[in-house]
Design a protein around this motif. Sequence first.
Motif, PDB file in Angstrom:
ATOM      1  N   GLY A 154       0.801  -1.228   0.000  1.00 31.26           N
ATOM      2  CA  GLY A 154       0.000   0.000   0.000  1.00 31.26           C
ATOM      3  C   GLY A 154       0.826   1.267   0.000  1.00 31.26           C
ATOM      4  O   GLY A 154       0.538   2.193   0.748  1.00 31.26           O
ATOM      5  N   PRO A 155       1.891   1.334  -0.842  1.00 36.42           N
ATOM      6  CA  PRO A 155       2.766   2.511  -0.814  1.00 36.42           C
ATOM      7  C   PRO A 155       2.167   3.694  -1.561  1.00 36.42           C
ATOM      8  O   PRO A 155       1.316   3.525  -2.438  1.00 36.42           O
ATOM      9  N   ILE A 158     -12.579   3.202   8.025  1.00 38.73           N
ATOM     10  CA  ILE A 158     -12.274   3.596   6.629  1.00 38.73           C
ATOM     11  C   ILE A 158     -10.991   2.916   6.171  1.00 38.73           C
ATOM     12  O   ILE A 158     -10.920   2.350   5.079  1.00 38.73           O
ATOM     13  N   ALA A 159      -9.969   2.963   7.032  1.00 38.43           N
ATOM     14  CA  ALA A 159      -8.657   2.422   6.655  1.00 38.43           C
ATOM     15  C   ALA A 159      -8.666   0.893   6.594  1.00 38.43           C
ATOM     16  O   ALA A 159      -8.075   0.292   5.695  1.00 38.43           O
ATOM     17  N   MET A 160      -9.336   0.254   7.547  1.00 38.11           N
ATOM     18  CA  MET A 160      -9.368  -1.215   7.565  1.00 38.11           C
ATOM     19  C   MET A 160     -10.244  -1.758   6.439  1.00 38.11           C
ATOM     20  O   MET A 160      -9.900  -2.748   5.791  1.00 38.11           O
ATOM     21  N   SER A 161     -11.390  -1.125   6.208  1.00 38.10           N
ATOM     22  CA  SER A 161     -12.312  -1.484   5.101  1.00 38.10           C
ATOM     23  C   SER A 161     -12.679  -2.961   5.060  1.00 38.10           C
ATOM     24  O   SER A 161     -12.803  -3.527   3.977  1.00 38.10           O
ATOM     25  N   ASN A 162     -12.786  -3.579   6.217  1.00 47.91           N
ATOM     26  CA  ASN A 162     -13.238  -4.971   6.276  1.00 47.91           C
ATOM     27  C   ASN A 162     -14.331  -5.093   7.343  1.00 47.91           C
ATOM     28  O   ASN A 162     -14.115  -5.646   8.421  1.00 47.91           O
ATOM     29  N   GLN A 173      -0.466  -3.780  -4.179  1.00 45.96           N
ATOM     30  CA  GLN A 173      -1.595  -2.848  -4.198  1.00 45.96           C
ATOM     31  C   GLN A 173      -2.885  -3.606  -3.900  1.00 45.96           C
ATOM     32  O   GLN A 173      -3.204  -4.580  -4.565  1.00 45.96           O
ATOM     33  N   CYS A 174      -3.604  -3.171  -2.873  1.00 45.31           N
ATOM     34  CA  CYS A 174      -4.902  -3.781  -2.557  1.00 45.31           C
ATOM     35  C   CYS A 174      -5.965  -3.307  -3.539  1.00 45.31           C
ATOM     36  O   CYS A 174      -5.911  -2.185  -4.032  1.00 45.31           O
ATOM     37  N   SER A 175      -6.949  -4.160  -3.773  1.00 47.09           N
ATOM     38  CA  SER A 175      -8.111  -3.705  -4.521  1.00 47.09           C
ATOM     39  C   SER A 175      -8.946  -2.857  -3.559  1.00 47.09           C
ATOM     40  O   SER A 175      -9.046  -3.166  -2.373  1.00 47.09           O
ATOM     41  N   ALA A 207      -7.429  -8.706  -1.773  1.00 46.79           N
ATOM     42  CA  ALA A 207      -7.750  -8.106  -0.474  1.00 46.79           C
ATOM     43  C   ALA A 207      -8.175  -6.654  -0.641  1.00 46.79           C
ATOM     44  O   ALA A 207      -7.614  -5.919  -1.447  1.00 46.79           O
ATOM     45  N   LYS A 208      -9.157  -6.267   0.162  1.00 44.83           N
ATOM     46  CA  LYS A 208      -9.605  -4.872   0.181  1.00 44.83           C
ATOM     47  C   LYS A 208      -9.049  -4.187   1.424  1.00 44.83           C
ATOM     48  O   LYS A 208      -8.706  -4.842   2.402  1.00 44.83           O
TER      49      LYS A 208
END
Length: 263
Positions: free
Chosen positions: A119-120, A160-164, A213-215, A242-243
């Motif tokens: 996630g850079p 928001i950041a975890m999104s799970n 990069q996460c979806s 992974a989201k």
Amino acid sequence: MENIIVRNNVTILGQGDQPLIFAHGFGCDQNMWRFITPAFMDKYKIILFDYVGSGNSDINAYSSEKYQSLQGYVQDLLDIIETLSLQNSIFVGHSISAMIGLLASIQHPDYFKKLIMIGPSPCYLNDDGYRGGFERSDIAKLLDMMEMNFTGWASYMAPIAMSNPEQPALTQELKQTFIAADPIIAKEFAEVTFLSDHRSELPKVSVPSLIIQCSEDSIVPSSVGDYLHQHLKNSTLQLMEAKGHYPHISHPNETIQCIADFL
């Protein structure tokens, strides 16, 4: 040596000789890697640490002047590598740590064998022809919220950041990690993270890199991964199923597979 080990709460694990450094992102600590490290214990020498102001680091070592740019964090990483006499390290950095490792590799390419970035982002702000994900006004609001109501900011930001949402315990853990930080240091680290722009440094990187990069990453749009891949020579881009922004917590098996495939 002792003071740097204590300053950054350095932990060394594993049975191997090849150094594998894990560096946490903003608002977190080395505990965030606990689902990932067991997979690499038998073949690697694992180094974990907390940035000054995070986790169980020595908070007395923090100074606003030193850490007003990423260079202060870069120096701490280089201090750890030099203190432990590490050679040809593989560096795994989450979020802003990816840039910290990248900048360190420009100063000392001989210290690094590979860079693995989860996630850079070289720049979180939108710019002409560049979509970083945030307007300057968005960041200003977040920083204001951190100052006015730090717990409220953590409660707002964590989901928001975890999104799970199907794993509420992970969101709760992230929120608690955010809240555990010193509010003044956290706000200064947030400013450095979200307002820095390191796009001009990318051509200087010579170490082979993996961009994970996460979806549907709520913090870093997929266009940023593409941008990094275009501007980093010798880079590989891996898109995850992974989201969210914390796949090493929410989807550890897929994250382990991405890292292992690259290694």
